[in-house]
Design an enzyme around this catalytic site. Structure first.
Site, PDB file in Angstrom:
ATOM      1  N   SER A 116     -14.738 -35.284  30.105  1.00 36.73           N
ATOM      2  CA  SER A 116     -13.772 -36.071  30.914  1.00 36.73           C
ATOM      3  C   SER A 116     -13.127 -35.244  32.297  1.00 36.73           C
ATOM      4  O   SER A 116     -13.727 -33.400  31.801  1.00 36.73           O
ATOM      5  CB  SER A 116     -12.868 -36.205  29.612  1.00 36.73           C
ATOM      6  OG  SER A 116     -12.393 -34.562  29.397  1.00 36.73           O
ATOM      7  N   GLU A 151     -10.879 -43.564  33.705  1.00 38.23           N
ATOM      8  CA  GLU A 151     -11.675 -44.203  33.275  1.00 38.23           C
ATOM      9  C   GLU A 151     -12.525 -45.224  32.253  1.00 38.23           C
ATOM     10  O   GLU A 151     -11.510 -44.398  31.225  1.00 38.23           O
ATOM     11  CB  GLU A 151     -12.574 -42.875  33.150  1.00 38.23           C
ATOM     12  CG  GLU A 151     -13.986 -43.193  33.366  1.00 38.23           C
ATOM     13  CD  GLU A 151     -14.660 -41.835  33.392  1.00 38.23           C
ATOM     14  OE1 GLU A 151     -14.306 -41.220  32.478  1.00 38.23           O
ATOM     15  OE2 GLU A 151     -15.707 -41.918  33.660  1.00 38.23           O
ATOM     16  N   CYS A 167     -21.540 -41.721  32.928  1.00 41.55           N
ATOM     17  CA  CYS A 167     -20.419 -41.061  34.573  1.00 41.55           C
ATOM     18  C   CYS A 167     -20.720 -41.749  35.339  1.00 41.55           C
ATOM     19  O   CYS A 167     -19.920 -41.543  36.455  1.00 41.55           O
ATOM     20  CB  CYS A 167     -20.362 -39.924  34.463  1.00 41.55           C
ATOM     21  SG  CYS A 167     -22.294 -39.189  34.902  1.00 41.55           S
TER      22      CYS A 167
HETATM   23  P1  NAD Z   1     -15.027 -34.927  26.448  1.00 41.38           P
HETATM   24  O1  NAD Z   1     -14.325 -34.446  27.487  1.00 41.38           O
HETATM   25  O2  NAD Z   1     -14.345 -35.541  25.323  1.00 41.38           O
HETATM   26  O3  NAD Z   1     -15.855 -34.190  25.513  1.00 41.38           O
HETATM   27  C1  NAD Z   1     -16.385 -33.337  26.188  1.00 41.38           C
HETATM   28  C2  NAD Z   1     -16.741 -31.890  25.185  1.00 41.38           C
HETATM   29  O4  NAD Z   1     -15.576 -31.110  25.172  1.00 41.38           O
HETATM   30  C3  NAD Z   1     -17.094 -31.952  24.036  1.00 41.38           C
HETATM   31  O5  NAD Z   1     -17.815 -31.061  23.273  1.00 41.38           O
HETATM   32  C4  NAD Z   1     -16.381 -31.581  23.351  1.00 41.38           C
HETATM   33  O6  NAD Z   1     -16.581 -31.343  21.430  1.00 41.38           O
HETATM   34  C5  NAD Z   1     -14.911 -31.330  23.989  1.00 41.38           C
HETATM   35  N1  NAD Z   1     -13.990 -30.913  23.850  1.00 41.38           N
HETATM   36  C6  NAD Z   1     -13.404 -32.678  23.248  1.00 41.38           C
HETATM   37  N2  NAD Z   1     -12.159 -32.095  23.747  1.00 41.38           N
HETATM   38  C7  NAD Z   1     -11.733 -31.168  24.125  1.00 41.38           C
HETATM   39  C8  NAD Z   1     -10.466 -29.872  24.209  1.00 41.38           C
HETATM   40  N3  NAD Z   1      -9.449 -31.065  23.686  1.00 41.38           N
HETATM   41  N4  NAD Z   1     -10.504 -28.984  24.544  1.00 41.38           N
HETATM   42  C9  NAD Z   1     -11.898 -28.297  24.530  1.00 41.38           C
HETATM   43  N5  NAD Z   1     -12.570 -28.818  24.270  1.00 41.38           N
HETATM   44  C10 NAD Z   1     -12.834 -30.130  23.367  1.00 41.38           C
HETATM   45  O7  NAD Z   1     -15.767 -35.912  27.312  1.00 41.38           O
HETATM   46  P2  NAD Z   1     -16.687 -37.454  26.379  1.00 41.38           P
HETATM   47  O8  NAD Z   1     -15.567 -38.208  26.448  1.00 41.38           O
HETATM   48  O9  NAD Z   1     -17.088 -36.786  25.287  1.00 41.38           O
HETATM   49  O10 NAD Z   1     -17.774 -37.838  27.422  1.00 41.38           O
HETATM   50  C11 NAD Z   1     -17.309 -38.728  28.156  1.00 41.38           C
HETATM   51  C12 NAD Z   1     -16.839 -37.889  29.760  1.00 41.38           C
HETATM   52  O11 NAD Z   1     -17.835 -37.000  30.443  1.00 41.38           O
HETATM   53  C13 NAD Z   1     -16.493 -39.227  30.887  1.00 41.38           C
HETATM   54  O12 NAD Z   1     -15.355 -38.758  31.379  1.00 41.38           O
HETATM   55  C14 NAD Z   1     -17.856 -39.107  31.341  1.00 41.38           C
HETATM   56  O13 NAD Z   1     -17.571 -39.542  32.934  1.00 41.38           O
HETATM   57  C15 NAD Z   1     -17.803 -37.545  31.773  1.00 41.38           C
HETATM   58  N6  NAD Z   1     -19.060 -37.038  31.782  1.00 41.38           N
HETATM   59  C16 NAD Z   1     -19.530 -36.654  32.877  1.00 41.38           C
HETATM   60  C17 NAD Z   1     -20.470 -36.261  33.943  1.00 41.38           C
HETATM   61  C18 NAD Z   1     -20.672 -36.309  35.618  1.00 41.38           C
HETATM   62  O14 NAD Z   1     -22.042 -35.340  35.487  1.00 41.38           O
HETATM   63  N7  NAD Z   1     -19.973 -36.176  36.036  1.00 41.38           N
HETATM   64  C19 NAD Z   1     -21.990 -36.807  33.134  1.00 41.38           C
HETATM   65  C20 NAD Z   1     -21.333 -37.259  31.807  1.00 41.38           C
HETATM   66  C21 NAD Z   1     -21.058 -37.697  31.427  1.00 41.38           C
END
Ligand code: NAD
Length: 501
Positions: free
Chosen positions: A231, A386, A286
């Protein structure tokens, strides 16, 4: 399964799959049933440090391992992934929820990066300029950085880890991976196959956890580069924290992708593509298309779009003919339902409402059916946030220029698409649109690994993208050598001069 029979997810440290000593464990849930598939540990700081130390130790020899030796490991790895494709897809569907064909696609898109890693030598070749001064040549070396780390999201638990560690390792680095804590099991199976393919101990390590593990990676003095996908909120934090600690950081983040539909587009193909990209994978991509802009007379296609969305079958991902599986968690379900309610309250026209869907046999699943809003304006939270669910927002415009302005005013720049039969309109769009990845009559334009994933603006922090040519620069340090070599008589002449002084 009783609690004591639930398997535990292991850490991979120094070539061994080991049980964590932590006292914090969380369940990995099947999103269609809430069944606990496994318990995942949140690794201790000591375990994270052990993983990094083992990667640091392994780097000493791995960095000098010949290119051909590295390549052959990835040739073997791609073969093992192919042989285990069905099993990998089943694990992925059980923990993530997407349909089996989608899960196989998730693995396959990662497999393409592994194939690319096997040929990395071609891309890591350096530059050489002959005679930049008399008898002087200049050339570059692209040398591995050391220990690199990756942090991955839940929505592509096979593809995105495979965007990262094969590229980093093939270029001579060692790696510490932290997968999503929501669906780590397919990632761990991929790590097992990597070890079976011959990745030496310490070269790939996997730790688990959430915020604390991510912060430990951003802070660890031995880690040189951090690749993050997830995210925007977390990615921005990771980018800032890792950069302040002197690391390279590459963060691919959130999105709000728009498709622009011109009235001359092939209607049948366009509507099918839109329905697949808006609602497929329950909108948890995404590169999904959660916004479309109907231009001019294409406005008349709305009713037909709603009818097609109604035909999609919502069910558990493992059931045949499923189009839309469950969302990843009850929290995600709650959030998507809340945002749909906000859209309705803000005055958008709810033409299809998937909030109360019931799936027989899977009553506890996190399901939302396809949901479609018309009359959406750019201030509504269904547009600004989103949603990451099967919710499509429809806007309208009178001209291509107006549609381009709408897309460019949105802060995100991950992907976009235009549907038209006009080459001139498509060219105008590719030229003027301010988004990193553009599809022309293609809804989800994710590049194959010959190119790099190239999201832009608020969807990305850091200059270089994952995989493709970009990533070679991300995972290597350019060293520029300027060299002169003396002939033997020059050497003796020089020695005489020195001794006379
Ligand atoms: P997320 O940001 O919640 O989690 C991603 C990673 O960060 C995980 O490994 C998680 O454990 C860690 N994390 C979660 N909260 C955290 C915090 N407070 N502090 C530090 N680390 C933390 O994302 P998600 O819900 O797993 O995935 C969905 C998101 O990813 C969507 O926003 C999507 O658009 C994005 N995404 C982007 C792409 C791209 O290439 N641009 C590809 C896939 C997904």
């Amino acid at each position: 399964m009783s609690q004591s029979q639930v398997p535990t997810v292991k850490l991979l440290i120094n070539g061994e799959f080991v049980e964590s000593n932590t006292d914090r464990w969380e369940p990995v849930l099947n999103p269609a049933t809430q069944e606990t598939l496994a318990m995942i540990p949140f690794a201790t700081q000591e375990e994270i440090d052990q993983a990094v130390q083992s990667a640091q130790e392994a780097f000493k020899t791995w960095r000098k391992t010949p290119i051909g030796v590295r390549s052959r490991i990835f040739l073997k790895y791609q073969q093992l992934i192919r042989e285990n494709m069905d099993e990998l897809a089943e694990i992925l569907t059980a923990e993530q929820g997407k349909t089996l064909p989608d899960a196989a696609g998730d693995v396959f898109r990662g497999l393409e990066v592994v194939e690319h890693a096997a040929a990395i030598g071609n891309l890591q070749m350096s530059e050489f300029a002959n005679n930049v001064a008399s008898d002087v040549d200049t050339y570059t070396l692209y040398q591995p950085l050391g220990v690199c780390a990756g942090i991955t999201p839940f929505n592509f638990p096979a593809m995105i880890p495979l965007w990262m560690f094969p590229m980093a390792i093939a270029t001579g680095n060692t790696f510490v991976l932290k997968p999503s804590e929501q669906d780590p099991m397919v990632t761990m199976r991929l790590a097992e196959l990597a070890m079976k393919a011959g990745v030496p101990k310490g070269v790939l390590n996997v730790i688990h956890g959430g915020e604390e593990a991510v912060n430990a990676i951003c802070d660890h003095p031995l880690i040189k580069a951090v690749s993050f996908v997830g995210s925007t909120k977390v990615g921005t934090h990771v980018y800032n924290r890792a950069s302040l600690n002197g690391k390279r950081a590459q963060c691919m983040m959130g999105a709000k992708n728009h498709a622009v539909i011109l009235p001359d587009a092939n209607k049948e193909q366009t509507l099918n593509n839109i329905v697949g990209a808006a609602f497929g994978a329950a909108g948890q991509r995404c590169m999904a298309l959660p916004v479309i802009i109907l231009v001019g007379d294409a406005r008349d296609w709305l009713d037909e779009l709603v009818e097609r969305a109604k035909t999609l079958k919502v069910n558990a991902g493992k059931e045949p003919d499923t189009d839309v599986g469950p969302l990843i968690s009850p929290q995600a379900l709650e959030r998507v339902r809340r945002l749909i309610g906000e859209g309705e309250a803000a005055g958008a026209k709810l033409l299809l409402d998937g909030r109360d869907i019931k799936v027989p046999g899977y009553e506890k699943g996190n399901f939302v059916g396809p949901t479609l809003f018309a009359d959406v304006t750019t201030e509504m939270s269904i547009y600004t946030e989103e949603i990451f669910g099967p919710v499509l927002c429809v806007l309208t415009a009178d001209s291509l220029e107006e549609a381009i302005d709408i897309v460019n005013a949105n802060p995100n720049g991950n992907g976009t698409a235009i549907f038209t039969q006009s080459g001139a309109a498509a060219r105008r769009f590719q030229e003027d649109i301010d988004v990193g990845q553009v599809g022309i009559n293609l809804p989800i334009p994710v590049p194959v690994p010959l190119f790099s994933f190239s999201g832009s603006r608020a969807s990305k922090l850091g200059d270089l993208g994952p995989y493709g040519k970009d990533v070679i620069r991300f995972y290597t340090q350019t060293k520029t050598v300027t060299a002169r070599w003396f002939e033997d008589d020059q050497v003796s002449e020089m020695n005489t001069t020195i001794s006379l002084k």
